[in-house]
Write an enzyme that holds these catalytic residues in place. Sequence first.
Site, PDB file in Angstrom:
ATOM      1  N   PHE A  22       5.916  -3.501   2.539  1.00  0.00           N
ATOM      2  CA  PHE A  22       5.562  -3.084   1.183  1.00  0.00           C
ATOM      3  C   PHE A  22       5.985  -1.630   0.973  1.00  0.00           C
ATOM      4  O   PHE A  22       5.858  -0.809   1.870  1.00  0.00           O
ATOM      5  CB  PHE A  22       4.054  -3.248   0.954  1.00  0.00           C
ATOM      6  CG  PHE A  22       3.665  -3.172  -0.487  1.00  0.00           C
ATOM      7  CD1 PHE A  22       3.913  -4.233  -1.347  1.00  0.00           C
ATOM      8  CD2 PHE A  22       3.056  -2.043  -0.992  1.00  0.00           C
ATOM      9  CE1 PHE A  22       3.562  -4.167  -2.685  1.00  0.00           C
ATOM     10  CE2 PHE A  22       2.693  -1.956  -2.323  1.00  0.00           C
ATOM     11  CZ  PHE A  22       2.951  -3.022  -3.170  1.00  0.00           C
ATOM     12  N   THR A  56       0.942  -1.869   4.554  1.00  0.00           N
ATOM     13  CA  THR A  56       0.339  -0.796   5.338  1.00  0.00           C
ATOM     14  C   THR A  56      -1.042  -1.187   5.847  1.00  0.00           C
ATOM     15  O   THR A  56      -1.412  -0.840   6.966  1.00  0.00           O
ATOM     16  CB  THR A  56       0.280   0.493   4.497  1.00  0.00           C
ATOM     17  OG1 THR A  56       1.621   0.830   4.098  1.00  0.00           O
ATOM     18  CG2 THR A  56      -0.287   1.651   5.274  1.00  0.00           C
ATOM     19  N   PHE A  57      -1.798  -1.931   5.062  1.00  0.00           N
ATOM     20  CA  PHE A  57      -3.133  -2.354   5.489  1.00  0.00           C
ATOM     21  C   PHE A  57      -3.073  -3.191   6.766  1.00  0.00           C
ATOM     22  O   PHE A  57      -3.993  -3.152   7.585  1.00  0.00           O
ATOM     23  CB  PHE A  57      -3.827  -3.138   4.366  1.00  0.00           C
ATOM     24  CG  PHE A  57      -5.254  -3.459   4.668  1.00  0.00           C
ATOM     25  CD1 PHE A  57      -6.242  -2.492   4.510  1.00  0.00           C
ATOM     26  CD2 PHE A  57      -5.618  -4.718   5.114  1.00  0.00           C
ATOM     27  CE1 PHE A  57      -7.569  -2.783   4.802  1.00  0.00           C
ATOM     28  CE2 PHE A  57      -6.943  -5.019   5.404  1.00  0.00           C
ATOM     29  CZ  PHE A  57      -7.921  -4.050   5.246  1.00  0.00           C
ATOM     30  N   GLU A  58      -1.993  -3.916   6.956  1.00  0.00           N
ATOM     31  CA  GLU A  58      -1.847  -4.781   8.130  1.00  0.00           C
ATOM     32  C   GLU A  58      -1.380  -4.042   9.386  1.00  0.00           C
ATOM     33  O   GLU A  58      -1.357  -4.616  10.480  1.00  0.00           O
ATOM     34  CB  GLU A  58      -0.874  -5.923   7.817  1.00  0.00           C
ATOM     35  CG  GLU A  58      -1.403  -6.937   6.825  1.00  0.00           C
ATOM     36  CD  GLU A  58      -1.392  -6.471   5.371  1.00  0.00           C
ATOM     37  OE1 GLU A  58      -2.225  -6.972   4.598  1.00  0.00           O
ATOM     38  OE2 GLU A  58      -0.564  -5.608   5.006  1.00  0.00           O
ATOM     39  N   HIS A  88      -7.907   1.292  -5.251  1.00  0.00           N
ATOM     40  CA  HIS A  88      -7.273   0.608  -4.120  1.00  0.00           C
ATOM     41  C   HIS A  88      -6.621   1.598  -3.151  1.00  0.00           C
ATOM     42  O   HIS A  88      -6.704   1.438  -1.933  1.00  0.00           O
ATOM     43  CB  HIS A  88      -6.232  -0.384  -4.661  1.00  0.00           C
ATOM     44  CG  HIS A  88      -5.548  -1.199  -3.630  1.00  0.00           C
ATOM     45  ND1 HIS A  88      -6.174  -2.227  -2.979  1.00  0.00           N
ATOM     46  CD2 HIS A  88      -4.290  -1.139  -3.132  1.00  0.00           C
ATOM     47  CE1 HIS A  88      -5.331  -2.774  -2.119  1.00  0.00           C
ATOM     48  NE2 HIS A  88      -4.179  -2.128  -2.191  1.00  0.00           N
TER      49      HIS A  88
END
Length: 162
Positions: A22, A56-58, A88
Amino acid sequence: MNVYEGSLVGTGLKAALVVARFNSLVTEQLLVGAADALRRHGVADGDVDVFRCPGTFELPAVLRRVVATGRYDAVVALGAVIRGGTPHFEYVSAEVTKGVAHVAMEAGCAVTMGVLTCDSMEQALERAGVKAGNKGADAAAAAVEQANVLRAIARAPARKAE
């Protein structure tokens, strides 16, 4: 006094770059910078593996798995979180930072973070190499130094209690 420091010589190190897909316009530049920095510091191209995750969250989950293999001396997280009109940004930025820090604390290898948290795409691109250096390269150089200081600690002679 004994001083233990890491060097920026990466010869013989095995490294992993974990990059979020992303915001790829930014993250691909971070990846280019990180790979170039590893090369400049002596890490052979064949000793660098790249792992891609959706966002990035992963990153922390993938970092944890990569570290758990025990194959790497240095692991670098690369991503970009860009502020939008909702909260967010704050949630993702905070949780990714905590997640990467947690992995780094538990890892037996160097783990560094090249995750940008920016107010705009323009600001992110500047930090990915357009104007303000490349934060991916900075994170990769820090990983080489950290891997070497961890090696120095492991080789340090045990001290006898007085």
